[in-house]
Design an enzyme around this catalytic site. Structure first.
Site, PDB file in Angstrom:
ATOM      1  N   ASN A 172      -3.753   9.080   2.420  1.00  0.00           N
ATOM      2  CA  ASN A 172      -3.951   8.483   3.747  1.00  0.00           C
ATOM      3  C   ASN A 172      -4.215   9.553   4.802  1.00  0.00           C
ATOM      4  O   ASN A 172      -5.284   9.575   5.383  1.00  0.00           O
ATOM      5  CB  ASN A 172      -2.712   7.700   4.189  1.00  0.00           C
ATOM      6  CG  ASN A 172      -2.784   6.223   3.840  1.00  0.00           C
ATOM      7  OD1 ASN A 172      -3.762   5.775   3.250  1.00  0.00           O
ATOM      8  ND2 ASN A 172      -1.758   5.486   4.199  1.00  0.00           N
ATOM      9  N   GLU A 173      -3.213  10.392   5.050  1.00  0.00           N
ATOM     10  CA  GLU A 173      -3.365  11.343   6.153  1.00  0.00           C
ATOM     11  C   GLU A 173      -2.313  12.432   6.176  1.00  0.00           C
ATOM     12  O   GLU A 173      -1.229  12.288   5.605  1.00  0.00           O
ATOM     13  CB  GLU A 173      -3.366  10.625   7.505  1.00  0.00           C
ATOM     14  CG  GLU A 173      -2.027  10.158   8.026  1.00  0.00           C
ATOM     15  CD  GLU A 173      -1.501   8.896   7.402  1.00  0.00           C
ATOM     16  OE1 GLU A 173      -0.578   9.017   6.569  1.00  0.00           O
ATOM     17  OE2 GLU A 173      -1.975   7.797   7.710  1.00  0.00           O
TER      18      GLU A 173
ATOM     19  N   ALA B  56      -1.726  10.446  21.874  1.00  0.00           N
ATOM     20  CA  ALA B  56      -1.281  10.635  23.270  1.00  0.00           C
ATOM     21  C   ALA B  56      -1.544  12.048  23.798  1.00  0.00           C
ATOM     22  O   ALA B  56      -0.602  12.792  24.090  1.00  0.00           O
ATOM     23  CB  ALA B  56       0.204  10.269  23.397  1.00  0.00           C
TER      24      ALA B  56
ATOM     25  N   ARG C 138      -2.852  19.282  23.684  1.00  0.00           N
ATOM     26  CA  ARG C 138      -1.465  19.117  24.142  1.00  0.00           C
ATOM     27  C   ARG C 138      -1.176  17.618  24.137  1.00  0.00           C
ATOM     28  O   ARG C 138      -1.940  16.842  24.723  1.00  0.00           O
ATOM     29  CB  ARG C 138      -1.275  19.664  25.560  1.00  0.00           C
ATOM     30  CG  ARG C 138      -1.259  21.172  25.613  1.00  0.00           C
ATOM     31  CD  ARG C 138      -1.065  21.663  27.047  1.00  0.00           C
ATOM     32  NE  ARG C 138      -0.930  23.089  27.091  1.00  0.00           N
ATOM     33  CZ  ARG C 138      -1.958  23.951  27.031  1.00  0.00           C
ATOM     34  NH1 ARG C 138      -3.183  23.502  26.922  1.00  0.00           N
ATOM     35  NH2 ARG C 138      -1.754  25.244  27.079  1.00  0.00           N
TER      36      ARG C 138
ATOM     37  N   ASP D 188       0.840  -1.200   0.000  1.00  0.00           N
ATOM     38  CA  ASP D 188       0.000   0.000   0.000  1.00  0.00           C
ATOM     39  C   ASP D 188       0.881   1.258   0.000  1.00  0.00           C
ATOM     40  O   ASP D 188       0.516   2.291  -0.560  1.00  0.00           O
ATOM     41  CB  ASP D 188      -0.932  -0.007   1.216  1.00  0.00           C
ATOM     42  CG  ASP D 188      -2.098  -0.965   1.026  1.00  0.00           C
ATOM     43  OD1 ASP D 188      -2.473  -1.219  -0.140  1.00  0.00           O
ATOM     44  OD2 ASP D 188      -2.635  -1.468   2.025  1.00  0.00           O
ATOM     45  N   GLY D 189       2.050   1.134   0.640  1.00  0.00           N
ATOM     46  CA  GLY D 189       3.004   2.257   0.638  1.00  0.00           C
ATOM     47  C   GLY D 189       3.447   2.595  -0.794  1.00  0.00           C
ATOM     48  O   GLY D 189       3.630   3.768  -1.134  1.00  0.00           O
TER      49      GLY D 189
ATOM     50  N   ASP E   7       1.266  14.315  21.862  1.00  0.00           N
ATOM     51  CA  ASP E   7       2.323  13.941  20.909  1.00  0.00           C
ATOM     52  C   ASP E   7       2.022  14.392  19.478  1.00  0.00           C
ATOM     53  O   ASP E   7       2.939  14.703  18.721  1.00  0.00           O
ATOM     54  CB  ASP E   7       2.497  12.413  20.898  1.00  0.00           C
ATOM     55  CG  ASP E   7       3.312  11.920  22.074  1.00  0.00           C
ATOM     56  OD1 ASP E   7       3.618  12.749  22.966  1.00  0.00           O
ATOM     57  OD2 ASP E   7       3.633  10.712  22.110  1.00  0.00           O
TER      58      ASP E   7
HETATM   59  P1  NAP Z   1       5.734   1.939   6.515  1.00  0.00           P
HETATM   60  O1  NAP Z   1       6.064   2.408   7.896  1.00  0.00           O
HETATM   61  O2  NAP Z   1       6.784   1.235   5.724  1.00  0.00           O
HETATM   62  O3  NAP Z   1       4.424   0.998   6.535  1.00  0.00           O
HETATM   63  C1  NAP Z   1       3.308   1.295   7.240  1.00  0.00           C
HETATM   64  C2  NAP Z   1       2.277   0.181   7.117  1.00  0.00           C
HETATM   65  O4  NAP Z   1       1.029   0.815   6.833  1.00  0.00           O
HETATM   66  C3  NAP Z   1       2.522  -0.820   5.987  1.00  0.00           C
HETATM   67  O5  NAP Z   1       2.228  -2.112   6.474  1.00  0.00           O
HETATM   68  C4  NAP Z   1       1.532  -0.383   4.929  1.00  0.00           C
HETATM   69  O6  NAP Z   1       1.074  -1.443   4.135  1.00  0.00           O
HETATM   70  C5  NAP Z   1       0.398   0.089   5.783  1.00  0.00           C
HETATM   71  N1  NAP Z   1      -0.560   0.972   5.114  1.00  0.00           N
HETATM   72  C6  NAP Z   1      -0.338   2.005   4.271  1.00  0.00           C
HETATM   73  N2  NAP Z   1      -1.498   2.562   3.905  1.00  0.00           N
HETATM   74  C7  NAP Z   1      -2.465   1.861   4.533  1.00  0.00           C
HETATM   75  C8  NAP Z   1      -3.878   1.951   4.555  1.00  0.00           C
HETATM   76  N3  NAP Z   1      -4.513   2.891   3.876  1.00  0.00           N
HETATM   77  N4  NAP Z   1      -4.559   1.077   5.324  1.00  0.00           N
HETATM   78  C9  NAP Z   1      -3.946   0.132   6.047  1.00  0.00           C
HETATM   79  N5  NAP Z   1      -2.611  -0.010   6.057  1.00  0.00           N
HETATM   80  C10 NAP Z   1      -1.882   0.853   5.309  1.00  0.00           C
HETATM   81  O7  NAP Z   1       5.237   3.220   5.721  1.00  0.00           O
HETATM   82  P2  NAP Z   1       4.734   3.363   4.226  1.00  0.00           P
HETATM   83  O8  NAP Z   1       4.679   2.036   3.561  1.00  0.00           O
HETATM   84  O9  NAP Z   1       5.518   4.448   3.615  1.00  0.00           O
HETATM   85  O10 NAP Z   1       3.238   3.871   4.457  1.00  0.00           O
HETATM   86  C11 NAP Z   1       2.997   5.166   4.931  1.00  0.00           C
HETATM   87  C12 NAP Z   1       1.883   5.049   5.919  1.00  0.00           C
HETATM   88  O11 NAP Z   1       2.349   4.403   7.098  1.00  0.00           O
HETATM   89  C13 NAP Z   1       1.379   6.382   6.436  1.00  0.00           C
HETATM   90  O12 NAP Z   1       0.478   6.966   5.521  1.00  0.00           O
HETATM   91  C14 NAP Z   1       0.768   5.993   7.763  1.00  0.00           C
HETATM   92  O13 NAP Z   1      -0.614   5.757   7.643  1.00  0.00           O
HETATM   93  C15 NAP Z   1       1.419   4.676   8.107  1.00  0.00           C
HETATM   94  N6  NAP Z   1       2.043   4.785   9.426  1.00  0.00           N
HETATM   95  C16 NAP Z   1       1.475   4.059  10.429  1.00  0.00           C
HETATM   96  C17 NAP Z   1       1.963   4.169  11.714  1.00  0.00           C
HETATM   97  C18 NAP Z   1       1.297   3.382  12.795  1.00  0.00           C
HETATM   98  O14 NAP Z   1       0.400   2.578  12.486  1.00  0.00           O
HETATM   99  N7  NAP Z   1       1.675   3.592  14.057  1.00  0.00           N
HETATM  100  C19 NAP Z   1       3.053   5.004  11.991  1.00  0.00           C
HETATM  101  C20 NAP Z   1       3.604   5.717  10.942  1.00  0.00           C
HETATM  102  C21 NAP Z   1       3.093   5.607   9.643  1.00  0.00           C
HETATM  103  P3  NAP Z   1       1.986  -2.198   3.058  1.00  0.00           P
HETATM  104  O15 NAP Z   1       2.820  -3.149   3.847  1.00  0.00           O
HETATM  105  O16 NAP Z   1       0.982  -2.880   2.207  1.00  0.00           O
HETATM  106  O17 NAP Z   1       2.787  -1.158   2.348  1.00  0.00           O
END
Ligand code: NAP
Length: 266
Positions: free
Chosen positions: A124-125, A188, A151, A51-52, A153
């Site tokens: 996403n966000e 948080a 206030r 998804d990334g 994180d």
């Molecule tokens: P990453 O840190 O390598 O992966 C984040 C995870 O989020 C991966 O497993 C990715 O799926 C999954 N993901 C991405 N979009 C999603 C969606 N719409 N619904 C459900 N899961 C989703 O980062 P990245 O691959 O660059 O993705 C960026 C996204 O990571 C950001 O948009 C944010 O939403 C998410 N993120 C999550 C957290 C957390 O959950 N605490 C923290 C930071 C960022 P794939 O394995 O299929 O790529």
């Protein structure tokens, strides 16, 4: 049909891309021209990875083409096909009229103290956090009215399709992507005798606007995969984006089934 591909940087995704290119070239059901980034605008963008990778693809190609995801891991929220289904996918591409699913985005206006305005968007966000480990302080206004002083994180403003990502990790609600809405979630928050926030996620409809007045001199802003430190941000205004990301669905894969597969089923 002009097709571009965006790959995750690993050997397996490159291997799947090569196999797909051969199958598209050999297909008798349709004529496909593979285009590279910077050449002609593609009609369809294939994301091969996670998804990334799809997030990367939509920021590369924008709102004009349609998108299809081929997931080289588990099935994703944005990806419909697995590498062992390439033959079926190529057949469908040449014979099925796809359903176009349009996913809402978050549209943001970042205003710095010197008066500059930066227009951004996310599939996403948007995430804001303090650039250091100290508390982020943000005054939250909804449709011009003061709502609360946050206030803690950080804050997340997610789209419906982003609600299953970072937003879910902080206990935000999962919102079906057919609803045109944005969700504000807290990371948080401090809640005690002195400081108070709602401490629940808020889902706002299309015509509503969230304004975040930033008190910290330096913050981190994340927009999907992009992240950076911003100085002297005065305010960030978010609303449902006017543009949507268009997914070409060549087979039926209901959203709630994806949710179940990702979070409930073993
Ligand atoms: P990453 O840190 O390598 O992966 C984040 C995870 O989020 C991966 O497993 C990715 O799926 C999954 N993901 C991405 N979009 C999603 C969606 N719409 N619904 C459900 N899961 C989703 O980062 P990245 O691959 O660059 O993705 C960026 C996204 O990571 C950001 O948009 C944010 O939403 C998410 N993120 C999550 C957290 C957390 O959950 N605490 C923290 C930071 C960022 P794939 O394995 O299929 O790529």
């Amino acid at each position: 049909m002009k097709i571009a591909t965006v790959l995750r940087n690993d050997d397996y995704s490159r291997e799947v891309n090569e196999a797909l290119r051969q199958k598209l070239a050999a297909s008798e059901a349709g004529t496909y021209q593979l285009v590279e980034h910077g050449d002609e605008q593609p009609d369809l963008v294939l994301s091969i990875g996670g998804d990334g990778t799809l997030l990367e693809a939509v920021h590369q190609y924008g709102f004009q083409p349609t998108y299809v995801g081929i997931h080289t891991g588990h099935l994703g929220f944005y990806a419909d096909w697995r590498p062992d289904e390439l033959d079926e996918f190529v057949r469908a591409l040449g014979s099925v009229e796809p359903l176009i699913a349009e996913y809402p985005t978050v549209q943001c206006r970042i205003q710095t103290k010197d008066g500059q305005i930066h227009h951004k968007w996310a599939l996403n966000e948007l995430v804001i956090r303090n650039a250091t480990l100290s508390t982020l302080v943000v005054c939250v206004f909804i449709n011009g009215d003061e709502f609360e002083t946050f206030r803690g994180d950080g804050l997340i403003v997610s789209s419906p399709s982003g609600s299953t990502a970072y937003n879910k990790a902080v206990n935000g609600a999962i919102v079906h992507p057919s609803l045109e809405a944005i969700q504000l979630s807290e990371i948080a928050s401090i809640n005690n005798q002195t400081y108070r926030t709602l401490n629940s996620s808020l889902v706002l409809p299309k015509h509503h606007e969230i304004e975040l007045i930033v008190m910290n001199p330096e913050i981190m802003i994340g927009l999907d995969r992009e992240q950076g430190v911003w100085r002297d941000v005065r305010a960030i205004v978010c609303r449902v984006g006017t543009d949507k990301v268009r997914f070409a669905r060549y087979k039926r894969l209901p959203f709630w089934g994806r949710v179940r597969n990702a979070f409930i089923k073993d």
